[in-house]
Design a protein around this motif. Sequence first.
Motif, PDB file in Angstrom:
ATOM      1  N   SER A   1       0.814  -1.220   0.000  1.00 13.27           N
ATOM      2  CA  SER A   1       0.000   0.000   0.000  1.00 13.27           C
ATOM      3  C   SER A   1       0.845   1.267   0.000  1.00 13.27           C
ATOM      4  O   SER A   1       0.360   2.324   0.373  1.00 13.27           O
ATOM      5  CB  SER A   1      -0.900   0.016   1.244  1.00 13.27           C
ATOM      6  OG  SER A   1      -1.741  -1.096   1.259  1.00 13.27           O
ATOM      7  N   VAL A   2       2.095   1.161  -0.390  1.00  7.65           N
ATOM      8  CA  VAL A   2       3.006   2.303  -0.329  1.00  7.65           C
ATOM      9  C   VAL A   2       2.807   3.187  -1.562  1.00  7.65           C
ATOM     10  O   VAL A   2       2.997   2.733  -2.688  1.00  7.65           O
ATOM     11  CB  VAL A   2       4.475   1.834  -0.237  1.00  7.65           C
ATOM     12  CG1 VAL A   2       5.416   3.006  -0.252  1.00  7.65           C
ATOM     13  CG2 VAL A   2       4.679   0.997   1.018  1.00  7.65           C
ATOM     14  N   PRO A   3       2.437   4.456  -1.346  1.00 10.02           N
ATOM     15  CA  PRO A   3       2.136   5.345  -2.479  1.00 10.02           C
ATOM     16  C   PRO A   3       3.348   6.148  -2.973  1.00 10.02           C
ATOM     17  O   PRO A   3       3.547   7.291  -2.593  1.00 10.02           O
ATOM     18  CB  PRO A   3       1.068   6.277  -1.896  1.00 10.02           C
ATOM     19  CG  PRO A   3       1.432   6.373  -0.440  1.00 10.02           C
ATOM     20  CD  PRO A   3       2.039   5.050  -0.075  1.00 10.02           C
ATOM     21  N   ILE A   4       4.178   5.542  -3.827  1.00  8.87           N
ATOM     22  CA  ILE A   4       5.300   6.267  -4.428  1.00  8.87           C
ATOM     23  C   ILE A   4       4.766   7.021  -5.644  1.00  8.87           C
ATOM     24  O   ILE A   4       4.225   6.417  -6.567  1.00  8.87           O
ATOM     25  CB  ILE A   4       6.440   5.318  -4.831  1.00  8.87           C
ATOM     26  CG1 ILE A   4       7.025   4.659  -3.579  1.00  8.87           C
ATOM     27  CG2 ILE A   4       7.520   6.068  -5.618  1.00  8.87           C
ATOM     28  CD1 ILE A   4       8.089   3.617  -3.858  1.00  8.87           C
ATOM     29  N   VAL A   5       4.886   8.350  -5.605  1.00 15.68           N
ATOM     30  CA  VAL A   5       4.381   9.201  -6.677  1.00 15.68           C
ATOM     31  C   VAL A   5       5.479  10.182  -7.079  1.00 15.68           C
ATOM     32  O   VAL A   5       6.054  10.864  -6.228  1.00 15.68           O
ATOM     33  CB  VAL A   5       3.122   9.986  -6.224  1.00 15.68           C
ATOM     34  CG1 VAL A   5       2.627  10.903  -7.317  1.00 15.68           C
ATOM     35  CG2 VAL A   5       2.021   9.027  -5.777  1.00 15.68           C
ATOM     36  N   ASP A   6       5.772  10.245  -8.369  1.00 17.99           N
ATOM     37  CA  ASP A   6       6.789  11.171  -8.882  1.00 17.99           C
ATOM     38  C   ASP A   6       8.121  11.029  -8.145  1.00 17.99           C
ATOM     39  O   ASP A   6       8.719  12.020  -7.714  1.00 17.99           O
ATOM     40  CB  ASP A   6       6.297  12.622  -8.806  1.00 17.99           C
ATOM     41  CG  ASP A   6       5.102  12.874  -9.715  1.00 17.99           C
ATOM     42  OD1 ASP A   6       5.015  12.224 -10.779  1.00 17.99           O
ATOM     43  OD2 ASP A   6       4.251  13.712  -9.346  1.00 17.99           O
ATOM     44  N   MET A   7       8.544   9.787  -7.952  1.00 20.08           N
ATOM     45  CA  MET A   7       9.835   9.484  -7.327  1.00 20.08           C
ATOM     46  C   MET A   7       9.908   9.922  -5.859  1.00 20.08           C
ATOM     47  O   MET A   7      10.988  10.107  -5.317  1.00 20.08           O
ATOM     48  CB  MET A   7      10.997  10.089  -8.100  1.00 20.08           C
ATOM     49  CG  MET A   7      11.128   9.541  -9.504  1.00 20.08           C
ATOM     50  SD  MET A   7      12.431  10.272 -10.521  1.00 20.08           S
ATOM     51  CE  MET A   7      13.758  10.584  -9.433  1.00 20.08           C
ATOM     52  N   GLU A   8       8.765  10.055  -5.202  1.00 18.54           N
ATOM     53  CA  GLU A   8       8.748  10.451  -3.798  1.00 18.54           C
ATOM     54  C   GLU A   8       7.742   9.614  -3.017  1.00 18.54           C
ATOM     55  O   GLU A   8       6.758   9.147  -3.570  1.00 18.54           O
ATOM     56  CB  GLU A   8       8.356  11.920  -3.636  1.00 18.54           C
ATOM     57  CG  GLU A   8       9.379  12.895  -4.132  1.00 18.54           C
ATOM     58  CD  GLU A   8       9.041  14.336  -3.774  1.00 18.54           C
ATOM     59  OE1 GLU A   8       9.976  15.133  -3.735  1.00 18.54           O
ATOM     60  OE2 GLU A   8       7.859  14.652  -3.545  1.00 18.54           O
ATOM     61  N   LEU A   9       8.037   9.469  -1.751  1.00 20.31           N
ATOM     62  CA  LEU A   9       7.118   8.839  -0.820  1.00 20.31           C
ATOM     63  C   LEU A   9       6.977   9.808   0.349  1.00 20.31           C
ATOM     64  O   LEU A   9       7.802   9.833   1.255  1.00 20.31           O
ATOM     65  CB  LEU A   9       7.648   7.482  -0.360  1.00 20.31           C
ATOM     66  CG  LEU A   9       6.824   6.703   0.656  1.00 20.31           C
ATOM     67  CD1 LEU A   9       5.368   6.605   0.254  1.00 20.31           C
ATOM     68  CD2 LEU A   9       7.420   5.334   0.863  1.00 20.31           C
ATOM     69  N   THR A  10       5.954  10.647   0.266  1.00 18.03           N
ATOM     70  CA  THR A  10       5.798  11.715   1.253  1.00 18.03           C
ATOM     71  C   THR A  10       5.186  11.221   2.557  1.00 18.03           C
ATOM     72  O   THR A  10       5.320  11.880   3.580  1.00 18.03           O
ATOM     73  CB  THR A  10       4.913  12.853   0.693  1.00 18.03           C
ATOM     74  OG1 THR A  10       3.657  12.314   0.304  1.00 18.03           O
ATOM     75  CG2 THR A  10       5.588  13.510  -0.506  1.00 18.03           C
ATOM     76  N   GLN A  11       4.550  10.092   2.530  1.00 17.97           N
ATOM     77  CA  GLN A  11       3.949   9.513   3.731  1.00 17.97           C
ATOM     78  C   GLN A  11       4.986   8.656   4.440  1.00 17.97           C
ATOM     79  O   GLN A  11       5.599   7.783   3.832  1.00 17.97           O
ATOM     80  CB  GLN A  11       2.748   8.658   3.325  1.00 17.97           C
ATOM     81  CG  GLN A  11       2.095   7.929   4.464  1.00 17.97           C
ATOM     82  CD  GLN A  11       0.943   7.065   3.982  1.00 17.97           C
ATOM     83  OE1 GLN A  11       0.583   7.070   2.809  1.00 17.97           O
ATOM     84  NE2 GLN A  11       0.368   6.303   4.885  1.00 17.97           N
ATOM     85  N   THR A  12       5.199   8.896   5.734  1.00 15.68           N
ATOM     86  CA  THR A  12       6.094   8.025   6.483  1.00 15.68           C
ATOM     87  C   THR A  12       5.423   6.665   6.635  1.00 15.68           C
ATOM     88  O   THR A  12       4.196   6.552   6.580  1.00 15.68           O
ATOM     89  CB  THR A  12       6.436   8.614   7.861  1.00 15.68           C
ATOM     90  OG1 THR A  12       5.241   8.813   8.601  1.00 15.68           O
ATOM     91  CG2 THR A  12       7.205   9.929   7.718  1.00 15.68           C
ATOM     92  N   LEU A  13       6.219   5.642   6.829  1.00 14.96           N
ATOM     93  CA  LEU A  13       5.687   4.282   6.900  1.00 14.96           C
ATOM     94  C   LEU A  13       5.180   3.911   8.279  1.00 14.96           C
ATOM     95  O   LEU A  13       4.446   2.938   8.436  1.00 14.96           O
ATOM     96  CB  LEU A  13       6.758   3.285   6.464  1.00 14.96           C
ATOM     97  CG  LEU A  13       7.285   3.457   5.034  1.00 14.96           C
ATOM     98  CD1 LEU A  13       8.379   2.452   4.753  1.00 14.96           C
ATOM     99  CD2 LEU A  13       6.162   3.336   4.028  1.00 14.96           C
ATOM    100  N   THR A  14       5.611   4.647   9.295  1.00 15.74           N
ATOM    101  CA  THR A  14       5.185   4.373  10.670  1.00 15.74           C
ATOM    102  C   THR A  14       4.864   5.684  11.365  1.00 15.74           C
ATOM    103  O   THR A  14       5.194   6.761  10.877  1.00 15.74           O
ATOM    104  CB  THR A  14       6.304   3.667  11.474  1.00 15.74           C
ATOM    105  OG1 THR A  14       7.388   4.569  11.656  1.00 15.74           O
ATOM    106  CG2 THR A  14       6.789   2.407  10.790  1.00 15.74           C
ATOM    107  N   ASP A  15       4.258   5.559  12.531  1.00 16.64           N
ATOM    108  CA  ASP A  15       3.984   6.734  13.350  1.00 16.64           C
ATOM    109  C   ASP A  15       5.231   7.173  14.121  1.00 16.64           C
ATOM    110  O   ASP A  15       5.298   8.289  14.610  1.00 16.64           O
ATOM    111  CB  ASP A  15       2.852   6.447  14.345  1.00 16.64           C
ATOM    112  CG  ASP A  15       1.509   6.274  13.650  1.00 16.64           C
ATOM    113  OD1 ASP A  15       1.341   6.805  12.539  1.00 16.64           O
ATOM    114  OD2 ASP A  15       0.636   5.601  14.231  1.00 16.64           O
ATOM    115  N   ALA A  16       6.199   6.283  14.247  1.00 14.16           N
ATOM    116  CA  ALA A  16       7.418   6.576  15.008  1.00 14.16           C
ATOM    117  C   ALA A  16       8.445   7.268  14.115  1.00 14.16           C
ATOM    118  O   ALA A  16       8.608   6.916  12.945  1.00 14.16           O
ATOM    119  CB  ALA A  16       8.011   5.297  15.583  1.00 14.16           C
ATOM    120  N   LYS A  17       9.123   8.228  14.686  1.00 16.43           N
ATOM    121  CA  LYS A  17      10.185   8.940  13.973  1.00 16.43           C
ATOM    122  C   LYS A  17      11.371   7.992  13.743  1.00 16.43           C
ATOM    123  O   LYS A  17      11.644   7.119  14.561  1.00 16.43           O
ATOM    124  CB  LYS A  17      10.613  10.134  14.824  1.00 16.43           C
ATOM    125  CG  LYS A  17      11.562  11.067  14.157  1.00 16.43           C
ATOM    126  CD  LYS A  17      11.827  12.279  15.036  1.00 16.43           C
ATOM    127  CE  LYS A  17      12.817  13.199  14.332  1.00 16.43           C
ATOM    128  NZ  LYS A  17      13.126  14.364  15.135  1.00 16.43           N
TER     129      LYS A  17
END
Length: 159
Positions: free
Chosen positions: A34-50
Motif C-alpha cells: 500500500s506504499v504510495p510512491i508518486v513522482d519518485m517520492e514517498l511523502t507519507q512516512t511508513l510508521t507513526d514513530a520517527k
Amino acid sequence: MRTGATLTSLPALLAGLAVMAASVATAGTVAPDSVPIVDMELTQTLTDAKGNPAAGREAFADRKKGNCLACHANTDLKEQLFHGEVGPVLDGVADRWSADQLRAIVVNSKDVFGEQTIMPGFYTLKVGVNVAEENAGQTILTAQEVEDVVAYLMTLKDN
C-alpha cells in the motif's frame, strides 16, 4: 465438561490476543503493498514513530539487513570492510535527495529508477521469482527500519 471447553479455548483466546496486539503494534504502519510512491517520492512516512539515525546506521551496515555497503561506499562507515562500487557513493546523499525521495528509493528503487536497477526494494513484496520459501511474503526491512535508514541517510551531508 465446561472446564474442558475452557481449557481448549484458552490457546485460541491467547492466539486471538496475540493477533490483536500485533494489529495494535502495527496500526500506524503502512503495509508494503500500500506504499504510495508518486513522482519518485514517498511523502507519507511508513510508521507513526520517527526514524532513529543510530538504528538506521546499524541496519545500513548489517550484512543480514540492509547490506547497503555491498554496493555503496560511505565514509561515515569507514571502519567497516568491503564497501561496494556498484552504486553511487553515499557521502553527501542528504544534499542530493530529500527524505521523501530517499524513502521511495529504499522502499522500492525500481519504482524510482526503473526495472533496470539492481538495487533491491527493501519494503516491497515485488521481489521477483525464485524467492526462498522461508522469505516469501516478507520484506527485507521492516517499515520502522526503512524510517531509521532514511533518518541515517539524512545525516550524510557534505557540510
